[in-house]
Write a protein that holds these residues in place. Sequence first.
Motif, PDB file in Angstrom:
ATOM      1  N   PRO A  23     -63.341  15.882  49.905  1.00  0.00           N
ATOM      2  CA  PRO A  23     -62.034  15.241  49.670  1.00  0.00           C
ATOM      3  C   PRO A  23     -61.240  15.934  48.559  1.00  0.00           C
ATOM      4  N   ARG A  24     -61.928  16.403  47.526  1.00  0.00           N
ATOM      5  CA  ARG A  24     -61.245  17.081  46.420  1.00  0.00           C
ATOM      6  C   ARG A  24     -60.508  18.345  46.934  1.00  0.00           C
ATOM      7  N   LYS A  27     -59.609  18.858  50.060  1.00  0.00           N
ATOM      8  CA  LYS A  27     -58.544  18.412  50.982  1.00  0.00           C
ATOM      9  C   LYS A  27     -57.296  17.966  50.213  1.00  0.00           C
ATOM     10  N   ARG A  28     -57.512  17.345  49.049  1.00  0.00           N
ATOM     11  CA  ARG A  28     -56.354  16.923  48.237  1.00  0.00           C
ATOM     12  C   ARG A  28     -55.579  18.148  47.741  1.00  0.00           C
ATOM     13  N   ARG A  29     -56.343  19.180  47.359  1.00  0.00           N
ATOM     14  CA  ARG A  29     -55.709  20.423  46.885  1.00  0.00           C
ATOM     15  C   ARG A  29     -54.899  21.068  48.025  1.00  0.00           C
ATOM     16  N   ASP A  61     -53.604  19.552  50.558  1.00  0.00           N
ATOM     17  CA  ASP A  61     -52.446  18.695  50.807  1.00  0.00           C
ATOM     18  C   ASP A  61     -51.312  19.038  49.829  1.00  0.00           C
ATOM     19  N   ALA A  62     -51.676  19.188  48.554  1.00  0.00           N
ATOM     20  CA  ALA A  62     -50.660  19.483  47.528  1.00  0.00           C
ATOM     21  C   ALA A  62     -50.044  20.866  47.765  1.00  0.00           C
ATOM     22  N   THR A 106     -47.738  20.972  50.780  1.00  0.00           N
ATOM     23  CA  THR A 106     -46.472  20.274  50.482  1.00  0.00           C
ATOM     24  C   THR A 106     -45.540  21.210  49.718  1.00  0.00           C
TER      25      THR A 106
END
Length: 230
Positions: free
Chosen positions: A163-164, A166-168, A170-171, A174
């Motif tokens: 998840p960590r 995947k968050r990166r 995502d950012a 964007t």
Amino acid sequence: MKITIIHGQSHKGSTYHIARMLAEKLEGDITEFFLPRDFGAFCIGCTRCFEKSESMCPHYETLKPITEAIDSADVIILASPVYVYHVTGAMKSFLDHYGYRWMVHRPEERMFRKQAVCISTAAGGGMRSTNKDMADSTFFWGVAKTYRYGVGVAAVSWAKVKPRIKRRIDARTTALAQEIRRNHGRVKPSFKTKCYFYIMRLAQKSGWNPVDAAYWREKGWLGRKRPWRR
Ligand SMILES: Cc1cc2nc3c(=O)[nH]c(=O)nc-3n(C[C@H](O)[C@H](O)[C@H](O)COP(=O)(O)O)c2cc1C
């Protein structure tokens, strides 16, 4: 905004999800192709594309829908997982078919107003060389601006990506999407692209390949016209 994605693989793993994530954030019309599912031919080295016409390539008709989608796109996304430090064989053989479009031969003029993104994922390393495999083509096609995004996903499937990470992703997608949207309709080829174009122009003036020289003359590029000016 029209977006064309070329997936260098036919399955939907990490590379697919990242390319899709970016494309969706661009909020345009997405057309996508999967290799080798949608095009899997190898270049046979006949050189007819260089010496006569690309329409004489034995794979011209099969490739045509992809060529048309690339030509009409505002943003081209080339995405490949890293396979032994490089693009997949399918992506490589796809790109081989556009050798005739390199600036040294007959670049498509619409490329000079497009943006491209090269995306690669690896378990550990090789994203730089893999993105270079694809960015070499977009540069020599004349694409005005190419972004590169390599991700070490530390996994061999999207489901196993932490998840960590995947968050990166995502950012980053964007931020990249914002930059691409900002530049949409405004991109100009880099100084390096223009320099290369002018060197090629000199070579074309000498007429070393008559088919290429005729193309450049017909485009008006040996005179005052330039592919990045409307
Ligand atoms: C044939 C093959 C070669 C690979 N070579 C590399 C490599 O050179 N470096 C690396 O870090 N990972 C390598 N991997 C792992 C993949 O690049 C990595 O898991 C990638 O994120 C897979 O993307 P996908 O989920 O879109 O298939 C390789 C995987 C395969 C199947």
